[in-house]
Design a protein around this motif. Structure first.
Motif, PDB file in Angstrom:
ATOM      1  N   ARG A 256       0.904  -1.189  -0.199  1.00 17.87           N
ATOM      2  CA  ARG A 256      -0.069   0.031  -0.048  1.00 17.87           C
ATOM      3  C   ARG A 256       0.901   1.159  -0.092  1.00 17.87           C
ATOM      4  O   ARG A 256       0.353   2.338  -0.613  1.00 17.87           O
ATOM      5  CB  ARG A 256      -0.896   0.040   1.354  1.00 17.87           C
ATOM      6  CG  ARG A 256      -2.006  -1.051   1.057  1.00 17.87           C
ATOM      7  CD  ARG A 256      -2.977  -1.048   2.406  1.00 17.87           C
ATOM      8  NE  ARG A 256      -3.952  -1.997   2.373  1.00 17.87           N
ATOM      9  CZ  ARG A 256      -4.879  -2.484   3.245  1.00 17.87           C
ATOM     10  NH1 ARG A 256      -4.799  -1.633   4.652  1.00 17.87           N
ATOM     11  NH2 ARG A 256      -5.786  -3.241   2.945  1.00 17.87           N
TER      12      ARG A 256
ATOM     13  N   THR B  11      -1.562  -2.196  -8.303  1.00 18.58           N
ATOM     14  CA  THR B  11      -2.600  -2.818  -7.416  1.00 18.58           C
ATOM     15  C   THR B  11      -2.728  -4.337  -7.181  1.00 18.58           C
ATOM     16  O   THR B  11      -3.460  -4.492  -6.180  1.00 18.58           O
ATOM     17  CB  THR B  11      -4.091  -1.826  -8.193  1.00 18.58           C
ATOM     18  OG1 THR B  11      -3.943  -0.744  -8.385  1.00 18.58           O
ATOM     19  CG2 THR B  11      -5.194  -2.224  -7.166  1.00 18.58           C
TER      20      THR B  11
ATOM     21  N   VAL C  60       2.087   1.613  -3.464  1.00 14.48           N
ATOM     22  CA  VAL C  60       1.107   2.193  -4.393  1.00 14.48           C
ATOM     23  C   VAL C  60       0.649   3.710  -4.015  1.00 14.48           C
ATOM     24  O   VAL C  60       0.641   4.563  -4.882  1.00 14.48           O
ATOM     25  CB  VAL C  60      -0.345   1.617  -4.038  1.00 14.48           C
ATOM     26  CG1 VAL C  60      -1.523   2.259  -4.807  1.00 14.48           C
ATOM     27  CG2 VAL C  60      -0.270   0.175  -4.700  1.00 14.48           C
TER      28      VAL C  60
END
Length: 489
Positions: free
Chosen positions: A165, A175, A168
């Protein structure tokens, strides 16, 4: 003329003779009438004096004795029964009628093969249960370790998800990588649930193992008890009776083998009337610990044992009257359960009473006393107790009076008597008269000795004592009469 003269002379003599006879008859008649008319001489009557036995009434404190009949019994009587069925493999040498055994002694042994096999199976089951518990403990430890490892995997997967995460967010990650990390975290969480279920199952297995172990221990205890039941031991020291088993005999469960009787814990049970029972109570209504003597007549030698009142029966009993009492006996040597004995109980002392012969009182509760003029006077008395051949009475003015010992129909008020003094009531109670002695022939003595020696029911102590008396030159008449009455002679 001569004939006439002789005739007249004869008539004269005849007339004279008849006159003399008439005069003599009149004299006899007058004498008889005078004798018959005389009154007989009056003799002066003399008063008759009766000789009587008298006792001197000396009031004082007396201890009445209550007499009853009872049966000797043991306070401890145990029925020896077989707890398990089987064959009697072993009996103690003392396991016979009348055998003396000690506490804890092995009396009998029943075939233990079946009980031993059951014990071996119970021990094997116990080992299995213990092994299962140990395996369950190890399985729980492994399950807990696997749960810790699964939780560690969840922590690592969550860290990996957080890194994806962060990548990202900085625009350098994909993803798809985040989704893969989330799936990995979810899978790790599912693994934790699986390991928790495994831990719960391991804990349940431990609980079951503990239950199985307890059950195995109970089974082992029962098996040990059954094995122990094959041995019959004496619960206390005593004597065996009613023995019904021999070595090699087959017995069933709960079959009575013998009875164990404690001869050192004897008591006597007897029944008294309600009136007699009330005399044995104290001021609070409880039974007094009154002294008791139990006597057993054995061929002139009375076995006696002393004791005290212990308790009373809880109920009268169906079809019974009075009260049933129990007294403990101390040192009751020679006594056996079942002996029929005479029981004497000392009541509470009674003050200001005189002891007199029972023949001194009449139905109206009166006694005859001798006054200063040697004449009899009736004196009303209160009858307190009857004591065998004596009575205990109480009355005003009785102290020091001479009381007629034996009343007869010839004695009454105003009769003049000649007293013959005897012992007072208390002296008669304390003095024991010597027994009459007899000289026995050799044949009679031998017959008595043979009967005593051949009587197996007689206690050894009594036999020795009687044989010693029979060996003397003069033997008490009471002993001879008692033996001959049992011989039927």
């Amino acid at each position: 003329m001569r004939f006439l003269r002789k005739s007249l002379t004869g008539l004269f003599l005849l007339s004279l003779t008849l006159g003399l006879l008439v005069w003599a008859g009149a004299m006899v008649r007058d004498a008889v009438q005078a004798r018959l008319s005389e009154e007989p001489p009056q003799r002066r009557a003399s008063e008759q004096v009766f000789a009587v036995n008298v006792v001197t009434a000396l009031p004082g404190t007396e201890v009445p004795v209550l007499t009853a009949f009872g049966e000797v019994q043991s306070r401890r009587t145990l029925e020896l029964r077989a707890a398990t069925p089987g064959t009697v493999m072993e009996l103690a040498p003392e396991f016979v009628e009348g055998g003396r055994v000690s506490e804890g002694q092995l009396l009998a042994r029943i075939d233990p093969a079946e009980a031993q096999a059951e014990l071996d199976r119970a021990q094997s089951d116990l080992l299995d249960a213990q092994a299962e518990q140990r395996e369950a403990d190890r399985a729980l430890v492994i399950a807990q370790d696997e749960l810790s490892a699964a939780r560690e995997q969840v922590r690592l997967q969550e860290q990996a998800l957080q890194r994806q995460r962060d990548l990202v967010d900085r625009g350098v990650g994909a993803t798809a990588n985040v989704e893969s990390a989330e799936l990995a975290v979810s899978s790790a969480g599912q693994a934790v649930l699986t390991r928790r279920q495994a831990v719960a199952e391991a804990e349940a297995r431990i609980d079951q193992a503990v239950t199985d172990l307890k059950r195995a221990e109970v089974a082992l205890s029962e098996a040990e008890r059954r094995l122990a039941d094959t041995e019959i031991r004496a619960a206390f020291s005593g004597t065996l009776s009613d023995v019904t088993v021999v070595t090699g005999g087959l017995v069933s469960a709960n079959e009575q083998l013998a009875q164990l009787v404690d001869l050192d814990a004897l008591e006597v049970a007897f029944r008294v009337s309600t009136a007699q029972y009330t005399r044995l109570l104290d001021d609070e209504g409880d039974l007094r610990s009154a002294p008791v003597t139990a006597t057993l007549d054995t061929f002139g030698l009375d076995l006696a044992a002393t004791g005290v009142l212990d308790r009373e029966g809880a109920a009268v009993g169906e079809g019974q009257t009075g009260r049933r009492l129990f007294a403990d006996l101390d040192n009751a040597r020679g006594f056996k359960p079942g002996d029929f004995v005479t029981v004497t109980i000392q009541e509470a002392p009674i003050e200001n009473v005189a002891r007199l012969p029972a023949t001194a009182i009449n139905a109206a509760n009166e006694v005859l006393v001798v006054n200063e003029d040697q004449r009899l006077l009736p004196l009303p008395v209160e009858l307190i107790r009857r004591q065998g051949d004596d009575i205990l009475v109480r009355a005003e003015g009785l102290d020091g009076q001479q009381v007629v010992a034996q009343r007869t129909p010839l004695l009454g008020a105003g009769i003049k008597v000649r007293p013959t003094s005897t012992r007072s009531g208390r002296d008669r109670q304390d003095v024991t008269s010597d027994a009459t002695l007899l000289e026995l022939t050799e044949e009679r003595r031998a017959r008595l000795v043979a009967f005593v020696e051949g009587n197996d029911a007689m206690p050894e102590e009594a036999r020795t004592r009687i044989l010693a008396q029979l060996g003397q030159s003069r033997v008490p008449a009471q002993v001879v009469q008692s033996i001959e009455s049992r011989m039927g002679g």
